[in-house]
Write an enzyme that holds these catalytic residues in place. Structure first.
Site, mmCIF file in Angstrom:
data_model
loop_
_atom_site.group_PDB
_atom_site.id
_atom_site.type_symbol
_atom_site.label_atom_id
_atom_site.label_comp_id
_atom_site.label_asym_id
_atom_site.label_seq_id
_atom_site.Cartn_x
_atom_site.Cartn_y
_atom_site.Cartn_z
ATOM 1 N N ILE A 77 0.865 -1.179 0.000
ATOM 2 C CA ILE A 77 0.000 0.000 0.000
ATOM 3 C C ILE A 77 0.902 1.229 0.000
ATOM 4 O O ILE A 77 1.917 1.254 0.712
ATOM 5 C CB ILE A 77 -0.967 0.011 1.216
ATOM 6 N N ALA A 78 0.555 2.192 -0.815
ATOM 7 C CA ALA A 78 1.361 3.422 -0.832
ATOM 8 C C ALA A 78 0.522 4.566 -1.394
ATOM 9 O O ALA A 78 -0.372 4.366 -2.219
ATOM 10 C CB ALA A 78 2.625 3.242 -1.668
ATOM 11 N N GLU A 111 2.429 -7.528 6.774
ATOM 12 C CA GLU A 111 3.737 -7.402 7.417
ATOM 13 C C GLU A 111 4.197 -5.955 7.293
ATOM 14 O O GLU A 111 3.936 -5.328 6.261
ATOM 15 C CB GLU A 111 4.788 -8.296 6.743
ATOM 16 N N ASN A 116 8.756 1.624 10.379
ATOM 17 C CA ASN A 116 7.810 2.397 9.554
ATOM 18 C C ASN A 116 6.718 3.023 10.435
ATOM 19 O O ASN A 116 5.586 2.541 10.518
ATOM 20 C CB ASN A 116 7.205 1.484 8.480
ATOM 21 N N TYR A 123 -2.043 1.497 10.830
ATOM 22 C CA TYR A 123 -2.617 0.167 11.082
ATOM 23 C C TYR A 123 -3.143 0.056 12.524
ATOM 24 O O TYR A 123 -4.201 -0.537 12.756
ATOM 25 C CB TYR A 123 -1.572 -0.927 10.825
HETATM 26 C C1 LIG Z 1 1.886 4.725 5.136
HETATM 27 C C2 LIG Z 1 1.168 5.484 4.020
HETATM 28 C C3 LIG Z 1 0.596 4.451 3.021
HETATM 29 C C4 LIG Z 1 0.010 6.307 4.612
HETATM 30 O O1 LIG Z 1 -0.689 6.900 3.533
HETATM 31 P P1 LIG Z 1 -1.580 8.224 3.684
HETATM 32 O O2 LIG Z 1 -2.551 8.210 2.548
HETATM 33 O O3 LIG Z 1 -0.717 9.406 3.830
HETATM 34 O O4 LIG Z 1 -2.317 7.920 5.071
HETATM 35 P P2 LIG Z 1 -3.654 8.601 5.634
HETATM 36 O O5 LIG Z 1 -3.705 10.035 5.223
HETATM 37 O O6 LIG Z 1 -4.814 7.757 5.269
HETATM 38 O O7 LIG Z 1 -3.362 8.528 7.201
HETATM 39 C C5 LIG Z 1 -4.245 7.933 8.111
HETATM 40 C C6 LIG Z 1 -3.628 7.981 9.503
HETATM 41 O O8 LIG Z 1 -2.408 7.228 9.531
HETATM 42 C C7 LIG Z 1 -1.456 7.890 10.404
HETATM 43 N N1 LIG Z 1 -0.353 8.432 9.601
HETATM 44 C C8 LIG Z 1 -0.225 8.423 8.264
HETATM 45 N N2 LIG Z 1 0.950 8.997 7.896
HETATM 46 C C9 LIG Z 1 1.560 9.379 9.035
HETATM 47 C C10 LIG Z 1 2.792 10.024 9.322
HETATM 48 N N3 LIG Z 1 3.655 10.399 8.327
HETATM 49 N N4 LIG Z 1 3.126 10.254 10.612
HETATM 50 C C11 LIG Z 1 2.293 9.875 11.610
HETATM 51 N N5 LIG Z 1 1.086 9.273 11.409
HETATM 52 C C12 LIG Z 1 0.740 9.017 10.122
HETATM 53 C C13 LIG Z 1 -2.209 9.035 11.036
HETATM 54 O O9 LIG Z 1 -2.853 8.528 12.188
HETATM 55 C C14 LIG Z 1 -3.218 9.366 9.939
HETATM 56 O O10 LIG Z 1 -4.353 10.048 10.446
HETATM 57 P P3 LIG Z 1 -4.336 11.663 10.515
HETATM 58 O O11 LIG Z 1 -3.779 12.175 9.229
HETATM 59 O O12 LIG Z 1 -5.797 11.996 10.709
HETATM 60 O O13 LIG Z 1 -3.459 12.003 11.679
HETATM 61 C C15 LIG Z 1 2.139 6.473 3.306
HETATM 62 O O14 LIG Z 1 2.852 7.211 4.268
HETATM 63 C C16 LIG Z 1 3.125 5.817 2.356
HETATM 64 O O15 LIG Z 1 2.831 5.619 1.165
HETATM 65 N N6 LIG Z 1 4.318 5.455 2.874
HETATM 66 C C17 LIG Z 1 5.357 4.817 2.055
HETATM 67 C C18 LIG Z 1 4.948 3.408 1.683
HETATM 68 C C19 LIG Z 1 4.734 2.540 2.922
HETATM 69 O O16 LIG Z 1 5.480 2.604 3.879
HETATM 70 N N7 LIG Z 1 3.674 1.692 2.848
HETATM 71 C C20 LIG Z 1 3.338 0.800 3.946
HETATM 72 C C21 LIG Z 1 4.100 -0.465 3.824
HETATM 73 S S1 LIG Z 1 3.687 -1.601 5.171
#
Ligand SMILES: CC(C)(COP(=O)(O)OP(=O)(O)OC[C@H]1O[C@@H](n2cnc3c(N)ncnc32)[C@H](O)[C@@H]1OP(=O)(O)O)[C@@H](O)C(=O)NCCC(=O)NCCS
Length: 160
Positions: A77-78, A111, A116, A123
Site C-alpha cells: 500500500i502506498a 507485514e 515504519n 494500522y
Molecule cells: C503509510 C502510508 C501508506 C500512509 O498513507 P496516507 O494516505 O498518507 O495515510 P492517511 O492520510 O490515510 O493517514 C491515516 C492515519 O495514519 C497515520 N499516519 C499516516 N501517515 C503518518 C505520518 N507520516 N506520521 C504519523 N502518522 C501518520 C495518522 O494517524 C493518519 O491520520 P491523521 O492524518 O488523521 O493524523 C504512506 O505514508 C506511504 O505511502 N508510505 C510509504 C509506503 C509505505 O510505507 N507503505 C506501507 C508499507 S507496510
C-alpha cells in the site's frame, strides 16, 4: 465507490500500471519492479485498487492484496508523496474491510517494518494488532517484519 474528499476507488487496469509504479518508486527505497505488478494482475487471488481523483488521470494511491481462503493479505500500500495525510490510505483500507466482510473473510493480515512509524500508526488506528515477528524478513537491510492481524466477522486474534 466514490468518496468526495479522496476520489474514486476502483480496480487498476494493466494500462494504468505506470502510475502505480511511479508511486512505488517514490515510496520505497527498494521498489518492486514493474513486472511484479504485471504478474499480480494475472493471479485470480490478487487485487490491485487505486484512488483516482480524476477520471482518466493517474492513481494517487494504491493497495495490492490477496484473497486466500478466510484471509485477506495486504501485500503493498502506498500513497503518492504529494497526496499524503489526506486519508487516502485510510479510505483504501476502509473499503478493503467492507469487501473483506462481504466475502466472509476472518482476518486481514500484513507485514510491516518496525521502523515504519507512519504505517504502524495507520494500522494501529484501524485496529490491527501485532501478532508476531518474522526475523530478518526484509532482504535489503535484514530488518525484521512485524506480523499484524485484524480479526473480522467475530474471529479472535490468533495465538502468538
Ligand atoms: C503509510 C502510508 C501508506 C500512509 O498513507 P496516507 O494516505 O498518507 O495515510 P492517511 O492520510 O490515510 O493517514 C491515516 C492515519 O495514519 C497515520 N499516519 C499516516 N501517515 C503518518 C505520518 N507520516 N506520521 C504519523 N502518522 C501518520 C495518522 O494517524 C493518519 O491520520 P491523521 O492524518 O488523521 O493524523 C504512506 O505514508 C506511504 O505511502 N508510505 C510509504 C509506503 C509505505 O510505507 N507503505 C506501507 C508499507 S507496510
Amino acid at each position: 465507490m466514490t468518496c468526495e474528499s479522496t476520489g474514486k476507488i476502483r480496480a487498476i487496469q494493466l494500462s494504468e500500471l505506470s502510475g502505480v509504479h511511479t508511486i512505488e518508486r517514490m515510496s520505497f527505497p527498494n521498489p518492486w519492479p514493474l513486472h511484479i505488478f504485471k504478474q499480480e494482475l494475472t493471479h485470480s487471488w490478487s487485487r490491485l485498487w487505486g484512488v483516482f481523483p480524476a477520471e482518466g488521470g493517474a492513481p494517487v494511491a494504491f493497495l495490492l492484496f490477496w484473497l486466500v481462503y478466510d484471509e485477506v493479505h495486504i501485500l503493498n500500500i502506498a500513497t503518492h508523496p504529494g497526496h499524503r495525510r489526506k486519508s487516502l490510505a485510510r479510505s483504501l483500507l476502509a473499503r478493503l474491510q467492507e469487501e473483506s466482510l462481504r466475502v466472509g473473510a476472518r482476518y486481514l493480515t500484513l507485514e510491516v517494518r518496525p521502523s515504519n512509524d507512519p504505517a504502524l500508526k495507520l494500522y494501529g488506528e484501524l485496529g490491527f494488532e501485532v501478532v508476531g515477528v518474522r526475523p530478518r524478513y526484509y532482504s535489503d537491510n535484514g530488518e525484521d517484519a512485524l506480523g499484524m492481524v485484524k480479526p473480522l466477522n467475530g474471529a479472535s486474534v490468533p495465538a502468538r
